[in-house]
Design a protein around this motif. Sequence first.
Motif, PDB file in Angstrom:
ATOM      1  N   ILE A   1       0.099  -7.732 -55.568  1.00 16.66           N
ATOM      2  CA  ILE A   1       0.347  -7.008 -56.812  1.00 16.66           C
ATOM      3  C   ILE A   1       1.767  -6.467 -56.845  1.00 16.66           C
ATOM      4  O   ILE A   1       2.328  -6.234 -57.912  1.00 16.66           O
ATOM      5  CB  ILE A   1      -0.678  -5.858 -57.016  1.00 16.66           C
ATOM      6  CG1 ILE A   1      -0.647  -5.346 -58.462  1.00 16.66           C
ATOM      7  CG2 ILE A   1      -0.418  -4.724 -56.041  1.00 16.66           C
ATOM      8  CD1 ILE A   1      -1.059  -6.332 -59.494  1.00 16.66           C
TER       9      ILE A   1
ATOM     10  N   LEU B   1      -7.382  -4.429 -59.460  1.00 18.44           N
ATOM     11  CA  LEU B   1      -6.069  -5.079 -59.437  1.00 18.44           C
ATOM     12  C   LEU B   1      -5.999  -6.230 -60.434  1.00 18.44           C
ATOM     13  O   LEU B   1      -4.958  -6.460 -61.057  1.00 18.44           O
ATOM     14  CB  LEU B   1      -5.750  -5.572 -58.025  1.00 18.44           C
ATOM     15  CG  LEU B   1      -5.477  -4.493 -56.976  1.00 18.44           C
ATOM     16  CD1 LEU B   1      -5.094  -5.122 -55.644  1.00 18.44           C
ATOM     17  CD2 LEU B   1      -4.376  -3.529 -57.435  1.00 18.44           C
TER      18      LEU B   1
ATOM     19  N   ILE C   1      -3.998 -12.460 -57.486  1.00 19.69           N
ATOM     20  CA  ILE C   1      -4.960 -11.495 -56.943  1.00 19.69           C
ATOM     21  C   ILE C   1      -6.121 -12.196 -56.246  1.00 19.69           C
ATOM     22  O   ILE C   1      -6.341 -12.019 -55.047  1.00 19.69           O
ATOM     23  CB  ILE C   1      -5.486 -10.522 -58.021  1.00 19.69           C
ATOM     24  CG1 ILE C   1      -4.311  -9.770 -58.658  1.00 19.69           C
ATOM     25  CG2 ILE C   1      -6.472  -9.533 -57.398  1.00 19.69           C
ATOM     26  CD1 ILE C   1      -3.484  -8.931 -57.727  1.00 19.69           C
TER      27      ILE C   1
ATOM     28  N   ALA D   1      -3.387  -6.471 -63.363  1.00 17.69           N
ATOM     29  CA  ALA D   1      -2.503  -7.642 -63.378  1.00 17.69           C
ATOM     30  C   ALA D   1      -2.547  -8.367 -64.718  1.00 17.69           C
ATOM     31  O   ALA D   1      -1.547  -8.961 -65.144  1.00 17.69           O
ATOM     32  CB  ALA D   1      -2.880  -8.594 -62.252  1.00 17.69           C
TER      33      ALA D   1
END
Length: 352
Positions: free
Chosen positions: A82, A204, A288, A208
Amino acid sequence: MSSATDRLSTATGRIDRSLQPLAGVYNRLFGDYFGEMNGLQFVLIFGTAAALLTAPLWGNFGLVRAMTVAAIWAIFAMSWDIQSGYTGYISFGHSVLSGAAGYTTAMLIHNVNPELSMMITIPVSVFAALVVGLLVALPSLRLAGPYFSLITFVSVLIFYRLIPSFSQYTGGETGIQSVEVFTYDPFARYYYMIIPMFLIAIVLTLIARSNIGLILMSIRENEAAVNAAGINATKFKIFSFALSSIPMGIGGVLLVHFGGGVDPTTFIVVDRSIEMIAIAVLGGMSSILGPLGGAFFLIVLRDYVLTEIAGFSSPIRWTVFWGLVLVVLVFVRDGLFRKLWHGLDRFGGDRR
């Protein structure tokens, strides 16, 4: 060969169409947040999730233990991704973040109070990782290119050298081995690791795919254009490093409670940072879920297939590990799991 390929394409197309109703329900409910999927992508994601959640029911002790370790490394790789995968600012120092969390937990227990509750040590340790992350990010992310990577590399060296200098608190080279493990039950311990991993992956991925993620990717592609658009790229780079520090801290806490201790070789040395990068590269950076898949593939291969099934020695295992990473770098630069995902995309779906 062409005929066989056509038959395979026809068969997979039929499977995709049969699964499309399920994928359609998902797309209507969650597609705007996590991306739309076709039928094959849907079964890949949710079939894999189901397999991971039920692993103790079908896996033996060695496999479950390897998957437990893989869950921790998946957290590390996703956390690195990330920040570095999305912004293009490659960090060689992320092990210092997990090390900060792990050492904070161990030192609180060893030097302050052995009876300290995890309700205290865990949030304090994650906060310590965030503070260290900001200390690294604030000066380094104002730089570009190799200078940023060099500063993150040096941060690991500094942290590593400080440990023996304060050996009365850190345990020196041998570390501190008095941390309570979550549980000695291998199957319960697996869920202690896999559930946080899933939650971190969801959060995440959501970030993202948001506007924040788009800005981070824009920084990677053309930082000057981002600044010209009136967006402070440095602020978002620092934010991405801080964001990365939090799951890195969680992973560090999980690792220290998994092994019952902390030492510089396991937590700090730059090799740990390189392994995070290798896992993310093999799975597919800036995705991810690619690093998550890469972690399970590499760690299970190294710690179970090559160790318990093939019986290879440590040097051979590591040779295979790094050799595979090298092959992926040369021939599948997008990563194995991104390649697979994009291959399924020709039936309709999402390419991010």
